[in-house]
Design an enzyme around this catalytic site. Structure first.
Site, PDB file in Angstrom:
ATOM      1  N   CYS A   1       3.584 -12.786  17.788  1.00  0.00           N
ATOM      2  CA  CYS A   1       2.330 -12.577  18.537  1.00  0.00           C
ATOM      3  C   CYS A   1       1.227 -12.014  17.649  1.00  0.00           C
ATOM      4  O   CYS A   1       0.040 -12.314  17.852  1.00  0.00           O
ATOM      5  CB  CYS A   1       2.545 -11.583  19.680  1.00  0.00           C
ATOM      6  SG  CYS A   1       4.168 -11.580  20.424  1.00  0.00           S
TER       7      CYS A   1
ATOM      8  N   ASP B   1       6.809  -7.066  23.694  1.00  0.00           N
ATOM      9  CA  ASP B   1       7.727  -7.023  24.820  1.00  0.00           C
ATOM     10  C   ASP B   1       8.982  -7.864  24.610  1.00  0.00           C
ATOM     11  O   ASP B   1      10.057  -7.497  25.071  1.00  0.00           O
ATOM     12  CB  ASP B   1       7.004  -7.487  26.085  1.00  0.00           C
ATOM     13  CG  ASP B   1       6.004  -6.457  26.577  1.00  0.00           C
ATOM     14  OD1 ASP B   1       5.753  -5.483  25.851  1.00  0.00           O
ATOM     15  OD2 ASP B   1       5.473  -6.623  27.686  1.00  0.00           O
TER      16      ASP B   1
ATOM     17  N   CYS C   1       0.048  -9.524  21.572  1.00  0.00           N
ATOM     18  CA  CYS C   1       1.091  -9.351  22.575  1.00  0.00           C
ATOM     19  C   CYS C   1       0.563  -8.664  23.833  1.00  0.00           C
ATOM     20  O   CYS C   1      -0.513  -8.070  23.848  1.00  0.00           O
ATOM     21  CB  CYS C   1       2.270  -8.583  22.000  1.00  0.00           C
ATOM     22  SG  CYS C   1       3.769  -8.755  23.010  1.00  0.00           S
ATOM     23  N   ASP C   2       1.370  -8.696  24.872  1.00  0.00           N
ATOM     24  CA  ASP C   2       0.974  -8.407  26.247  1.00  0.00           C
ATOM     25  C   ASP C   2       0.033  -7.220  26.440  1.00  0.00           C
ATOM     26  O   ASP C   2      -1.064  -7.355  26.974  1.00  0.00           O
ATOM     27  CB  ASP C   2       2.214  -8.174  27.110  1.00  0.00           C
ATOM     28  CG  ASP C   2       3.103  -9.401  27.190  1.00  0.00           C
ATOM     29  OD1 ASP C   2       2.807 -10.397  26.513  1.00  0.00           O
ATOM     30  OD2 ASP C   2       4.098  -9.364  27.921  1.00  0.00           O
ATOM     31  N   LYS C   3       0.469  -6.024  26.053  1.00  0.00           N
ATOM     32  CA  LYS C   3      -0.316  -4.830  26.384  1.00  0.00           C
ATOM     33  C   LYS C   3      -1.500  -4.635  25.445  1.00  0.00           C
ATOM     34  O   LYS C   3      -2.424  -3.879  25.755  1.00  0.00           O
ATOM     35  CB  LYS C   3       0.564  -3.569  26.338  1.00  0.00           C
ATOM     36  CG  LYS C   3       1.807  -3.652  27.185  1.00  0.00           C
ATOM     37  CD  LYS C   3       1.521  -4.117  28.595  1.00  0.00           C
ATOM     38  CE  LYS C   3       2.783  -4.439  29.352  1.00  0.00           C
ATOM     39  NZ  LYS C   3       3.555  -5.586  28.829  1.00  0.00           N
TER      40      LYS C   3
ATOM     41  N   CYS D   1       3.793 -15.631  23.381  1.00  0.00           N
ATOM     42  CA  CYS D   1       4.613 -16.485  24.244  1.00  0.00           C
ATOM     43  C   CYS D   1       3.763 -17.574  24.885  1.00  0.00           C
ATOM     44  O   CYS D   1       2.689 -17.303  25.426  1.00  0.00           O
ATOM     45  CB  CYS D   1       5.293 -15.647  25.317  1.00  0.00           C
ATOM     46  SG  CYS D   1       6.488 -14.466  24.661  1.00  0.00           S
TER      47      CYS D   1
ATOM     48  N   GLU E   1       9.687  -3.651  32.076  1.00  0.00           N
ATOM     49  CA  GLU E   1       9.825  -4.998  32.618  1.00  0.00           C
ATOM     50  C   GLU E   1      11.299  -5.346  32.736  1.00  0.00           C
ATOM     51  O   GLU E   1      12.137  -4.798  32.017  1.00  0.00           O
ATOM     52  CB  GLU E   1       9.141  -6.020  31.701  1.00  0.00           C
ATOM     53  CG  GLU E   1       7.641  -5.940  31.734  1.00  0.00           C
ATOM     54  CD  GLU E   1       6.981  -7.010  30.885  1.00  0.00           C
ATOM     55  OE1 GLU E   1       5.743  -7.108  30.949  1.00  0.00           O
ATOM     56  OE2 GLU E   1       7.688  -7.742  30.165  1.00  0.00           O
TER      57      GLU E   1
ATOM     58  N   SER F   1       8.314  -9.269  33.717  1.00  0.00           N
ATOM     59  CA  SER F   1       7.647 -10.057  32.695  1.00  0.00           C
ATOM     60  C   SER F   1       6.907 -11.209  33.354  1.00  0.00           C
ATOM     61  O   SER F   1       7.288 -11.695  34.424  1.00  0.00           O
ATOM     62  CB  SER F   1       8.688 -10.609  31.717  1.00  0.00           C
ATOM     63  OG  SER F   1       8.145 -11.637  30.927  1.00  0.00           O
TER      64      SER F   1
END
Length: 574
Positions: free
Chosen positions: A56, A88, A129-131, A201, A451, A477
């Site tokens: 990521c 994650d 990445c996510d956060k 992702c 998650e 997730s």
């Protein structure tokens, strides 16, 4: 544009570059190779979440160099710095996931502190990445200096036995392997081919959901968040973002001019329309909080309730982010939503134009089936639904994109941690038709609100995805599918009803009516509460302890400070 005409009289960098008393400060800038002209120009922070933890983030440093060239080409002086990112996919399924949501606050805080400490005038933020996406956007609206957001781009899909695969398939393969439906050799091959490039992702999991948000909310340039990480066009978007931030300085266009209540509603709309991650219902309130705008889980859910689901994206659909970019990108999705009255077209964006003006030249692509017209949706209501009831007075959320059955009733099977539930699932120590309850995983109780992808993916891999339900005060997730309800509030650690459930209590989930309830009366809950006490999570020091002391409920975004409404002096005005 010649940025030398921009007076520093109103810019934060005057505090470190202007006047004889700042000679010591300028000496440090000369020491790093800057010349007098560069010191006299606006200083632009180029913040990257680059690290070697996961694909990521791995391309962000390269992309940051393109941003810097864009800033310099527009007569600004870029100053690159990095912040953390917890990935994650690697943190998933063990204690490392407790660090994930906490990292969002750390990212926002560290960007704020770097900008404050060095008096930078503007910010270009790159996240993967996510956060890191909401964390970077939170920093932008908190600081309120001219800012442009850049997503590092999604990963390309892998190929396994002639079909496209993502990391979601690998998580679900663990469940198949546990019941003997996949061999050791196939699992080994799948893990080697599922993630073939740099990038986040690839499906509409949390990273791509928040990337879609970045364009819809107006902080990112159109099309910039859809291009996959390996595509060379990413460098063009990065260069253009560096140039654009200099224009925003000149015009004094700030993030809070862009991130309004209407813009937040636009963001929630694209989440629902794209079948995005339930985590958006945590991150949008947190971004709003930084602006001093009230926009909680229930406000998000109201938008979800009236938004059509139109993007056929994994995990509930067929396609990944690469496919949507090549079909027309996020603007294609936004165009049809705008044309049919689901977006506010008058919201300002970092282009300096409104959403409607940005969309004016976007043409509908009839030769694709990734995005459906908003008047001919996949389903008439959004891919994400808010829930409320006697089991969730402060709300909960479920992703229904791709689900066939939107109601479920079954007896509770309670676990006081994710590990206990995952162990039961791994050994098939459950009964078909049960509602698995994972509690003490909320923001305070975890601490960190983990998650649950490993558990939900294992259930799907065992063929139980449509035959079980799962509820938690933790999170899911964006890759999770099935009847999985997260963000149940109040959380167990605060004595919410989820803490008082017992095995066998009958739970009813209804994503049509938006309810989450159980057959336990108020009187019985009151009686059970008398013998209840909070769980000792064992974290008595360090970052997780500090987070647990400060964090608020999920309904308001799990935030850790009073936010923009309590602000006396904004950084941009120092």
């Amino acid at each position: 544009m010649d940025a030398t005409v921009i007076s520093k009289s109103r810019l934060p960098s005057r505090h470190v570059t202007v006047g004889p008393q700042r000679a010591p400060h300028r000496s440090y800038l000369y020491a790093m190779g800057l010349n007098e002209q560069q010191i006299n120009q606006p200083l632009v922070g180029v913040a990257s979440c680059w690290n070697e933890a996961a694909p990521c983030n791995i391309s962000l440093m390269r992309q940051a160099q393109s941003v810097k060239r864009g800033v310099a080409a527009a007569s600004g002086t870029p100053r690159e710095f990095c912040t953390i990112s917890v990935t994650d996919g690697i943190a998933m399924g063990h204690q490392g996931m407790k660090a994930s949501l906490v990292s969002r606050e750390c990212i926002a805080d560290s960007v704020e502190l770097t900008m404050r400490g060095h008096c930078y005038d503007a910010l270009v933020g790159l996240a993967g990445c996510d956060k890191s996406l909401p964390g970077m956007m939170m920093a932008m609206v908190r600081l309120n200096v001219p800012s442009v957001f850049i997503y590092g781009g999604s990963i390309l899909p892998g190929t396994f036995k002639g079909r496209p695969v993502t990391v979601q398939d690998v998580f679900e393969a663990v469940g198949k392997h546990s019941v003997g439906d996949m061999s050791d050799a196939d699992l080994h091959t799948l893990e080697q081919v599922a993630c073939p490039s740099a990038g986040s992702c690839g499906a509409q999991f949390t990273a791509n959901t928040m990337a879609t948000v970045a364009e819809a909310i107006g902080l990112a340039l159109p099309y910039s968040c859809g291009a996959p990480a390996p595509y060379e066009i990413r460098d063009t978007f990065c260069f253009a973002s560096g140039e654009k931030v200099m224009e925003l300085i000149a015009r004094n266009v700030r993030p809070r001019d862009i991130v309004t209540l209407k813009a937040l509603e636009n963001a929630a709309t694209v989440v629902a329309a794209s079948g995005g991650s339930t985590n958006a219902a945590l991150h949008l309130p947190a971004i709003a909080h930084e602006c001093g705008i009230k926009f909680d889980l229930f406000d998000v859910a109201e938008i979800f309730k009236k938004t059509p689901y139109i993007a056929d994206l994994k995990p509930g659909g067929k396609y990944v982010a690469k496919d949507m970019f090549e079909a027309g990108g996020i603007p294609l999705l936004m165009k049809t939503l705008l044309d049919h009255g689901f977006l506010h077209g008058d919201c300002l964006t970092v282009t300096g134009r409104t959403i409607a003006e940005n969309m004016a030249s976007v043409k509908w692509n009839p030769d694709q089936d990734v995005v459906y017209p908003a008047n001919k949706p996949i389903t008439k209501t959004g891919g994400v639904v808010g829930l409320r009831g006697n089991l969730a007075p402060e709300g909960a959320i479920v992703k229904v994109a791709g689900m066939k059955h939107l109601t479920f009733t079954g007896p509770a099977r309670c676990f006081d941690s994710e590990e206990l539930c995952f162990e039961a699932v791994t050994h098939k120590n459950y009964k078909e038709g049960e509602v698995l309850v994972i509690r003490y995983e909320g923001p305070r109780g975890g601490p960190g609100m983990r998650e649950m992808l490993s558990t939900t993916a294992a259930l799907y891999g065992q063929g139980m995805g449509e035959k079980m339900a799962l509820i938690t005060d933790g999170r899911f997730s964006g890759a999770t599918r099935g009847f999985c309800v997260g963000h149940v509030g109040p959380e167990a650690q605060m004595g919410g009803p989820i803490a008082l459930l017992k095995d066998g209590d009958l739970i009813t989930l209804d994503a049509i009516e938006g309810t989450l309830s159980c057959n336990v009366s108020d009187a019985e809950f009151a009686a059970r509460r008398k013998s209840w006490k909070p769980k000792d999570h064992g974290y008595g020091s360090g970052a997780l302890w500090k987070y647990a002391q400060q964090v608020g409920p999920a309904v308001s975004g799990a935030v850790t400070h009073p936010g923009g409404s309590a602000e006396g002096v904004c950084y941009a005005d120092i």
